[in-house]
Design a protein around this motif. Structure first.
Motif, PDB file in Angstrom:
ATOM      1  N   TYR A  71     -44.309  -1.792 -73.654  1.00 53.34           N
ATOM      2  CA  TYR A  71     -42.981  -1.950 -73.068  1.00 53.34           C
ATOM      3  C   TYR A  71     -42.685  -0.807 -72.080  1.00 53.34           C
ATOM      4  CZ  TYR A  71     -37.964  -2.349 -72.518  1.00 53.34           C
ATOM      5  OH  TYR A  71     -36.713  -2.455 -71.968  1.00 53.34           O
ATOM      6  N   LEU A  72     -42.993   0.410 -72.466  1.00 54.68           N
ATOM      7  CA  LEU A  72     -42.735   1.553 -71.582  1.00 54.68           C
ATOM      8  C   LEU A  72     -43.599   1.494 -70.327  1.00 54.68           C
ATOM      9  CD1 LEU A  72     -42.324   4.352 -74.255  1.00 54.68           C
ATOM     10  CD2 LEU A  72     -40.528   3.338 -72.839  1.00 54.68           C
ATOM     11  N   ILE A  73     -44.825   1.033 -70.461  1.00 52.10           N
ATOM     12  CA  ILE A  73     -45.676   0.868 -69.278  1.00 52.10           C
ATOM     13  C   ILE A  73     -45.063  -0.153 -68.331  1.00 52.10           C
ATOM     14  CG2 ILE A  73     -47.917  -0.038 -68.497  1.00 52.10           C
ATOM     15  CD1 ILE A  73     -49.139   1.374 -70.993  1.00 52.10           C
ATOM     16  N   SER A  74     -44.496  -1.232 -68.885  1.00 49.08           N
ATOM     17  CA  SER A  74     -43.852  -2.235 -68.026  1.00 49.08           C
ATOM     18  C   SER A  74     -42.640  -1.639 -67.305  1.00 49.08           C
ATOM     19  CB  SER A  74     -43.454  -3.478 -68.821  1.00 49.08           C
ATOM     20  OG  SER A  74     -42.336  -3.233 -69.643  1.00 49.08           O
ATOM     21  N   LEU A  75     -41.907  -0.749 -67.972  1.00 43.88           N
ATOM     22  CA  LEU A  75     -40.784  -0.075 -67.308  1.00 43.88           C
ATOM     23  C   LEU A  75     -41.278   0.818 -66.174  1.00 43.88           C
ATOM     24  CD1 LEU A  75     -38.371   1.067 -70.177  1.00 43.88           C
ATOM     25  CD2 LEU A  75     -38.092  -0.845 -68.602  1.00 43.88           C
ATOM     26  N   ILE A  76     -42.362   1.519 -66.404  1.00 38.79           N
ATOM     27  CA  ILE A  76     -42.916   2.393 -65.360  1.00 38.79           C
ATOM     28  C   ILE A  76     -43.371   1.563 -64.176  1.00 38.79           C
ATOM     29  CG2 ILE A  76     -44.844   3.936 -64.807  1.00 38.79           C
ATOM     30  CD1 ILE A  76     -44.547   5.013 -67.722  1.00 38.79           C
ATOM     31  N   GLU A  77     -44.073   0.470 -64.443  1.00 37.42           N
ATOM     32  CA  GLU A  77     -44.528  -0.407 -63.358  1.00 37.42           C
ATOM     33  C   GLU A  77     -43.338  -0.890 -62.535  1.00 37.42           C
ATOM     34  OE1 GLU A  77     -47.612  -0.978 -62.470  1.00 37.42           O
ATOM     35  OE2 GLU A  77     -48.598  -0.056 -64.192  1.00 37.42           O
ATOM     36  N   GLU A  78     -42.282  -1.295 -63.219  1.00 37.79           N
ATOM     37  CA  GLU A  78     -41.080  -1.781 -62.534  1.00 37.79           C
ATOM     38  C   GLU A  78     -40.408  -0.662 -61.741  1.00 37.79           C
ATOM     39  OE1 GLU A  78     -36.805  -3.808 -63.733  1.00 37.79           O
ATOM     40  OE2 GLU A  78     -38.407  -3.780 -65.230  1.00 37.79           O
ATOM     41  N   ALA A  79     -40.290   0.512 -62.325  1.00 35.48           N
ATOM     42  CA  ALA A  79     -39.622   1.630 -61.653  1.00 35.48           C
ATOM     43  C   ALA A  79     -40.354   2.062 -60.393  1.00 35.48           C
ATOM     44  CB  ALA A  79     -39.492   2.816 -62.613  1.00 35.48           C
ATOM     45  N   TYR A  80     -41.670   2.019 -60.449  1.00 34.47           N
ATOM     46  CA  TYR A  80     -42.439   2.497 -59.300  1.00 34.47           C
ATOM     47  C   TYR A  80     -42.531   1.467 -58.175  1.00 34.47           C
ATOM     48  CZ  TYR A  80     -43.233   7.028 -61.247  1.00 34.47           C
ATOM     49  OH  TYR A  80     -43.030   8.309 -61.704  1.00 34.47           O
ATOM     50  N   ASN A  81     -41.867   0.325 -58.360  1.00 30.89           N
ATOM     51  CA  ASN A  81     -41.686  -0.629 -57.263  1.00 30.89           C
ATOM     52  C   ASN A  81     -40.407  -0.338 -56.485  1.00 30.89           C
ATOM     53  OD1 ASN A  81     -44.020  -2.195 -57.615  1.00 30.89           O
ATOM     54  ND2 ASN A  81     -43.047  -3.342 -59.259  1.00 30.89           N
ATOM     55  N   VAL A  82     -39.593   0.566 -57.009  1.00 29.69           N
ATOM     56  CA  VAL A  82     -38.344   0.967 -56.357  1.00 29.69           C
ATOM     57  C   VAL A  82     -38.664   2.142 -55.427  1.00 29.69           C
ATOM     58  CG1 VAL A  82     -36.028   1.929 -56.760  1.00 29.69           C
ATOM     59  CG2 VAL A  82     -36.962   0.200 -58.319  1.00 29.69           C
ATOM     60  N   PRO A  83     -38.107   2.118 -54.207  1.00 40.29           N
ATOM     61  CA  PRO A  83     -38.381   3.245 -53.303  1.00 40.29           C
ATOM     62  C   PRO A  83     -37.722   4.544 -53.775  1.00 40.29           C
ATOM     63  CG  PRO A  83     -36.761   1.756 -52.344  1.00 40.29           C
ATOM     64  CD  PRO A  83     -37.235   1.112 -53.606  1.00 40.29           C
TER      65      PRO A  83
END
Length: 111
Positions: A71-83
């Protein structure tokens, strides 16, 4: 004799109180999800402070519970798509937006 009996009773009650309750998988996940909002906020804070994605992922590898780690990895993946924003107001807005409703979202992804 009464003193020994009372002492034994006190010792037994303290032993019973000292043991941790074993959580069910659902209880453990619910407890984890209570921290999801703060985790999401911290992940986006790291993103906005230009912490590398690899450093963020390395930190998550220390989590021992596989579903929580995923779950935390999915949050990181999502966050790093934000500029990364230049203005502090936009950085703070990104952190707030990213953390909204994370507890509820996390609960829907229970193992």
């Amino acid at each position: 004799m009464k003193k020994v009996f009372l002492f034994g009773l006190v010792v037994l009650s303290l032993i019973g109180c000292g043991q941790k309750k074993v959580l069910t998988d659902k209880e453990a996940w619910d407890s984890f999800c209570k921290s999801a909002k703060g985790a999401a906020f911290n992940i986006m804070t790291d993103r906005q402070q230009d912490i590398t994605k690899d450093a963020a992922l390395e930190h998550v590898k220390k989590i021992q519970q596989p579903h929580a780690q995923k779950y935390l990895i999915s949050l990181i993946e999502e966050a790093y798509n934000v500029p990364i924003y230049e203005q502090m107001q936009k950085k703070e807005q990104a952190m707030d937006d990213f953390s909204k409703n994370r507890n509820e979202q996390c609960l829907t992804q229970a193992p």
